[in-house]
Design a protein around this motif. Structure first.
Motif, PDB file in Angstrom:
ATOM      1  N   SER A   1      89.885 -51.279  29.965  1.00 41.19           N
ATOM      2  CA  SER A   1      90.357 -51.064  28.917  1.00 41.19           C
ATOM      3  C   SER A   1      90.645 -49.926  28.457  1.00 41.19           C
ATOM      4  O   SER A   1      89.790 -48.980  28.703  1.00 41.19           O
TER       5      SER A   1
ATOM      6  N   LEU B   1      87.110 -60.890  23.975  1.00 41.04           N
ATOM      7  CA  LEU B   1      86.721 -60.114  23.201  1.00 41.04           C
ATOM      8  C   LEU B   1      86.324 -60.823  21.543  1.00 41.04           C
ATOM      9  O   LEU B   1      86.975 -61.680  21.476  1.00 41.04           O
TER      10      LEU B   1
ATOM     11  N   LEU C   1      91.640 -60.908  26.446  1.00 40.14           N
ATOM     12  CA  LEU C   1      92.519 -59.769  26.753  1.00 40.14           C
ATOM     13  C   LEU C   1      92.729 -59.570  28.205  1.00 40.14           C
ATOM     14  O   LEU C   1      91.816 -59.287  28.978  1.00 40.14           O
TER      15      LEU C   1
ATOM     16  N   LEU D   1      89.045 -43.863  25.046  1.00 38.77           N
ATOM     17  CA  LEU D   1      88.017 -44.090  25.620  1.00 38.77           C
ATOM     18  C   LEU D   1      88.368 -45.052  26.780  1.00 38.77           C
ATOM     19  O   LEU D   1      88.958 -46.182  26.256  1.00 38.77           O
TER      20      LEU D   1
ATOM     21  N   TYR E   1      84.993 -52.336  33.547  1.00 39.56           N
ATOM     22  CA  TYR E   1      83.893 -53.493  33.755  1.00 39.56           C
ATOM     23  C   TYR E   1      84.342 -53.983  35.068  1.00 39.56           C
ATOM     24  O   TYR E   1      85.204 -54.726  35.523  1.00 39.56           O
TER      25      TYR E   1
ATOM     26  N   ARG F   1      91.762 -43.895  19.498  1.00 39.16           N
ATOM     27  CA  ARG F   1      91.205 -43.324  17.972  1.00 39.16           C
ATOM     28  C   ARG F   1      91.990 -42.163  17.661  1.00 39.16           C
ATOM     29  O   ARG F   1      92.259 -41.629  18.695  1.00 39.16           O
TER      30      ARG F   1
ATOM     31  N   ASP G   1      83.357 -49.461  15.335  1.00 35.72           N
ATOM     32  CA  ASP G   1      83.914 -48.068  15.248  1.00 35.72           C
ATOM     33  C   ASP G   1      83.991 -47.190  14.010  1.00 35.72           C
ATOM     34  O   ASP G   1      84.894 -47.340  13.285  1.00 35.72           O
TER      35      ASP G   1
ATOM     36  N   HIS H   1      82.762 -55.975  16.808  1.00 38.99           N
ATOM     37  CA  HIS H   1      83.654 -56.554  18.233  1.00 38.99           C
ATOM     38  C   HIS H   1      82.645 -56.028  19.536  1.00 38.99           C
ATOM     39  O   HIS H   1      81.786 -55.189  19.450  1.00 38.99           O
TER      40      HIS H   1
END
Ligand SMILES: O=C(O)CCC(=O)C(=O)O
Length: 194
Positions: free
Chosen positions: A184, A135, A152, A97, A101, A188, A113, A170
């Motif tokens: 970012s 973060l 980050l 994903l 931003y 997964r 998640d 988070h």
């Protein structure tokens, strides 16, 4: 750097994972290769626009916050990042994903998640490009005090492991005074379709 959290959760934080030339190249590639969308999600029962743009790639559909991201092919840059992150994290991922931003006004709320398709205690990796953002990682239970804030920046990698998604949340809060863009990539492994 390994940051042990409570209850068997941990973070692996490498602020300088990707050399800056490679990170520059990846940022340019992602901006041009991906189809960016601002999507509606369901938040506390209401449909709202996500405060950021998203894109994704993966062999399986991924369902979160009341929306389904249908499978999409890996683009060259996402594929390269996937290979790099898999080598570093020591496991394969089949879904990425990508969150864009546009400035400090864009954000992501606190969440875990923990979709069933990820299985118990999934390993989740986040690669960061562009302007540094904060973060926040903190325990799900409000009475527990173990709050972490990680910067980050361009080329950083964060791996969340152990029981992190079970016991911690988070998110990326809004940050005033930030005008630059951050992209970012969250990696997964989905065990099945939703
Ligand atoms: O942009 C980030 O660093 C956070 C991404 C994230 O939490 C997610 O994709 O679930």
């Amino acid at each position: 750097m390994r940051i042990p959290l409570g209850a068997g959760a941990w973070l692996d934080y490498d602020p300088e994972w990707l050399p800056s030339e490679e990170a520059d190249h990846a940022l340019t590639g992602l901006r041009g290769e991906l189809s960016w969308e601002q999507r509606e999600i369901v938040l506390f029962g209401r449909r709202v626009l996500q405060p950021r743009l998203i894109a994704w790639a993966g062999d399986r559909a991924y369902r979160y916050s009341g929306q389904t991201l249908e499978p999409r092919p890996f683009t060259p840059t996402v594929g390269r990042m996937l290979a790099n992150v898999s080598a570093r994290a020591g496991m394969t991922f089949n879904h990425v994903l990508v969150n864009r931003y546009r400035s400090g006004e864009d954000s992501m709320g606190l969440h875990s998640d923990d979709e069933p398709e990820l299985g118990p205690d999934p390993l989740v990796a986040i690669a960061s490009l562009g302007t540094a953002r904060r973060l926040v990682v903190k325990p799900r239970r409000k009475q527990d005090r173990d709050r972490h804030e990680l910067s980050l920046g361009h080329g950083a990698l964060l791996v969340m492991g152990g029981t992190c998604q079970r016991h911690y949340v988070h998110g990326v809060p809004r940050q005033s005074g930030i005008h630059g863009e951050r992209i970012s990539l969250t990696f997964r492994y989905l065990l099945r379709d939703p």
